[in-house]
Design a protein around this motif. Structure first.
Motif, PDB file in Angstrom:
ATOM      1  N   UNK A   1       0.824  -1.212   0.000  1.00 57.21           N
ATOM      2  CA  UNK A   1       0.000   0.000   0.000  1.00 57.21           C
ATOM      3  C   UNK A   1       0.856   1.258   0.000  1.00 57.21           C
ATOM      4  N   UNK A   2       2.088   1.150   0.472  1.00 57.54           N
ATOM      5  CA  UNK A   2       2.977   2.310   0.531  1.00 57.54           C
ATOM      6  C   UNK A   2       3.717   2.552  -0.779  1.00 57.54           C
ATOM      7  N   UNK A   3       3.643   1.614  -1.714  1.00 52.75           N
ATOM      8  CA  UNK A   3       4.351   1.752  -2.982  1.00 52.75           C
ATOM      9  C   UNK A   3       3.531   2.580  -3.965  1.00 52.75           C
ATOM     10  N   UNK A   4       4.224   3.260  -4.868  1.00 50.89           N
ATOM     11  CA  UNK A   4       3.549   4.083  -5.870  1.00 50.89           C
ATOM     12  C   UNK A   4       2.756   3.222  -6.848  1.00 50.89           C
ATOM     13  N   UNK A   5       3.301   2.041  -7.149  1.00 52.68           N
ATOM     14  CA  UNK A   5       2.651   1.130  -8.091  1.00 52.68           C
ATOM     15  C   UNK A   5       2.435  -0.223  -7.402  1.00 52.68           C
ATOM     16  N   UNK A   6       1.372  -0.366  -6.645  1.00 50.95           N
ATOM     17  CA  UNK A   6       1.169  -1.593  -5.873  1.00 50.95           C
ATOM     18  C   UNK A   6       0.692  -2.759  -6.742  1.00 50.95           C
ATOM     19  N   UNK A   7       1.522  -3.131  -7.692  1.00 50.61           N
ATOM     20  CA  UNK A   7       1.195  -4.222  -8.615  1.00 50.61           C
ATOM     21  C   UNK A   7       2.013  -5.455  -8.224  1.00 50.61           C
ATOM     22  N   UNK A   8       1.380  -6.518  -7.724  1.00 45.89           N
ATOM     23  CA  UNK A   8       2.151  -7.693  -7.291  1.00 45.89           C
ATOM     24  C   UNK A   8       2.867  -8.409  -8.427  1.00 45.89           C
ATOM     25  N   UNK A   9       2.414  -8.235  -9.657  1.00 44.46           N
ATOM     26  CA  UNK A   9       3.059  -8.945 -10.767  1.00 44.46           C
ATOM     27  C   UNK A   9       4.412  -8.352 -11.114  1.00 44.46           C
ATOM     28  N   UNK A  10       4.656  -7.095 -10.704  1.00 42.41           N
ATOM     29  CA  UNK A  10       5.952  -6.468 -10.965  1.00 42.41           C
ATOM     30  C   UNK A  10       6.706  -6.162  -9.675  1.00 42.41           C
ATOM     31  N   UNK A  11       6.237  -6.732  -8.580  1.00 44.04           N
ATOM     32  CA  UNK A  11       6.861  -6.508  -7.279  1.00 44.04           C
ATOM     33  C   UNK A  11       7.376  -7.826  -6.720  1.00 44.04           C
ATOM     34  N   UNK A  12       8.686  -7.920  -6.587  1.00 42.57           N
ATOM     35  CA  UNK A  12       9.278  -9.098  -5.971  1.00 42.57           C
ATOM     36  C   UNK A  12       9.266  -8.987  -4.459  1.00 42.57           C
ATOM     37  N   UNK A  13       9.205 -10.137  -3.798  1.00 45.67           N
ATOM     38  CA  UNK A  13       9.212 -10.192  -2.338  1.00 45.67           C
ATOM     39  C   UNK A  13      10.415 -11.019  -1.907  1.00 45.67           C
ATOM     40  N   UNK A  14      11.105 -10.551  -0.877  1.00 40.71           N
ATOM     41  CA  UNK A  14      12.244 -11.291  -0.325  1.00 40.71           C
ATOM     42  C   UNK A  14      12.011 -11.494   1.168  1.00 40.71           C
ATOM     43  N   UNK A  15      11.860 -12.739   1.584  1.00 40.93           N
ATOM     44  CA  UNK A  15      11.801 -13.075   3.006  1.00 40.93           C
ATOM     45  C   UNK A  15      13.245 -13.259   3.472  1.00 40.93           C
ATOM     46  N   UNK A  16      13.670 -12.424   4.413  1.00 45.24           N
ATOM     47  CA  UNK A  16      15.083 -12.340   4.786  1.00 45.24           C
ATOM     48  C   UNK A  16      15.275 -12.716   6.249  1.00 45.24           C
ATOM     49  N   UNK A  17      16.012 -13.821   6.482  1.00 46.22           N
ATOM     50  CA  UNK A  17      16.245 -14.282   7.841  1.00 46.22           C
ATOM     51  C   UNK A  17      17.714 -14.457   8.156  1.00 46.22           C
ATOM     52  N   UNK A  18      17.986 -14.946   9.351  1.00 41.01           N
ATOM     53  CA  UNK A  18      19.357 -15.048   9.842  1.00 41.01           C
ATOM     54  C   UNK A  18      20.152 -16.105   9.105  1.00 41.01           C
ATOM     55  N   UNK A  19      19.574 -17.257   8.859  1.00 38.51           N
ATOM     56  CA  UNK A  19      20.309 -18.361   8.275  1.00 38.51           C
ATOM     57  C   UNK A  19      20.880 -19.260   9.350  1.00 38.51           C
ATOM     58  N   UNK A  20      21.023 -20.537   9.034  1.00 43.94           N
ATOM     59  CA  UNK A  20      21.461 -21.521  10.013  1.00 43.94           C
ATOM     60  C   UNK A  20      22.292 -22.598   9.343  1.00 43.94           C
ATOM     61  N   UNK A  21      23.109 -23.289  10.117  1.00 43.76           N
ATOM     62  CA  UNK A  21      23.791 -24.478   9.629  1.00 43.76           C
ATOM     63  C   UNK A  21      22.885 -25.699   9.667  1.00 43.76           C
ATOM     64  N   UNK A  22      21.708 -25.543  10.228  1.00 41.05           N
ATOM     65  CA  UNK A  22      20.732 -26.621  10.328  1.00 41.05           C
ATOM     66  C   UNK A  22      19.752 -26.506   9.159  1.00 41.05           C
TER      67      UNK A  22
END
Length: 320
Positions: A121-142
């Motif tokens: 909603x905060x984006x100028x062009x809220x189009x999901x087809x041209x908007x990539x999403x990145x779920x970003x976490x810590x990472x683990x050896x497990x």
């Protein structure tokens, strides 16, 4: 029966993250004024896990130990169960019950979906087809812990309109945020939403926001937005309250994912008693809950060793 609920946070080098966990505890006490709720930290902040367990046992016939941790790796699978065993030896009159970590689940998914909607909603062009999403976490050896994050990314894609929901990590494993964004740009995305998979602030959350600022400079044609950590969302309180109800009711929880557990392999290499032989506790549901020594927990492991671990201490998806 007198219960004490002990929340176990990871702890951060950045004290603001530790303070947020303490603030969370105060808010939870206000929600549940009849409960005795204490907090401790695995590292970087007092009280320590060992001290927290001993303090919680004072005046309590039962301690409910709840990891305030998103994914299960070394801390959840090895260090907390071992510390509970040591506390049981020091406090023979107190029963210790070990609840599961927060894990990949629908309440956490609801938080991510809500934050993604707000970011769009905060984006100028809220189009999901041209908007990539990145779920970003810590990472683990497990690999199971990383797999839980992959599960959340997949669920987020299946319940939304975004065709590109990727997974990235700030350390330990790959891919990293910069490489994922590069790939999304090549695939024609015009906007990127970064969703940090963190409960509280800390040095890693600060690093993430710096990385996003660098990406804005590197890709001036792209629009970036980055959400924040989510440890104060109502679902976190509700999940913990459900954990308490389950432990008090003797309801067995899901088992910890141990297949391919790197820490089990390390334990065997170092000669530790990382046992997977289960006997049923007298208060457990049949064929579901297990007792290891005198500690009841969720498919935890018995460790007859001290804390001379040879593995890295940053395996949870938390701020450090």
């Amino acid at each position: 029966m007198t219960d004490t609920i002990l929340l176990v946070g990871h702890g951060s080098r950045e004290d603001s993250g530790n303070q947020e966990i303490r603030e969370f505890v105060e808010l939870w006490r206000a929600r549940q004024p009849g409960w005795r709720i204490e907090v401790c930290f695995i590292e970087f902040a007092p009280p320590s896990l060992h001290d927290g367990l001993l303090t919680a046992a004072k005046g309590s016939s039962r301690v409910l130990v709840l990891p305030l941790i998103l994914n299960a790796a070394g801390h959840v699978k090895m260090e907390i169960p071992e510390a509970i065993e040591h506390a049981r030896e020091h406090c023979p009159g107190t029963e210790f019950l070990y609840g599961p970590h927060l894990t990949a689940c629908d309440p956490i998914l609801a938080i991510l979906k809500r934050r993604l909607r707000k970011a769009m909603a905060a984006l100028d062009m809220p189009d999901p087809t041209t908007t990539g999403v990145v779920l970003l976490g810590r990472g683990s050896s497990d690999r199971a812990a990383n797999g839980d994050m992959a599960k959340m990314a997949r669920w987020l894609m299946e319940e939304g309109d975004h065709e590109l929901v990727d997974l990235a990590f700030t350390g330990i494993t790959w891919p990293r945020l910069e490489r994922v964004v590069q790939r999304q740009v090549l695939l024609g995305m015009r906007q990127v939403v970064v969703l940090p998979y963190y409960l509280y602030t800390g040095t890693l959350m600060q690093r993430i926001h710096r990385q996003v600022e660098h990406l804005r400079v590197q890709y001036p044609q792209m629009r970036f937005t980055c959400t924040t950590h989510f440890g104060f969302e109502k679902e976190i309180f509700e999940l913990l309250e459900q954990r308490v109800a389950d432990l008090r009711g003797g309801v067995a929880e899901a088992k910890l994912p141990c297949d391919g557990c790197r820490f089990r392999e390390i334990a065997h290499e170092l000669g530790h008693g990382h046992s997977h032989e289960h006997t049923h506790a007298h208060h457990a549901a049949p064929a579901q809950e297990h007792a290891h020594g005198q500690v009841v927990h969720v498919h935890g492991h018995h460790h007859g060793h001290d804390h001379a671990h040879g593995h890295e201490h940053h395996h949870e998806q938390v701020s450090a």
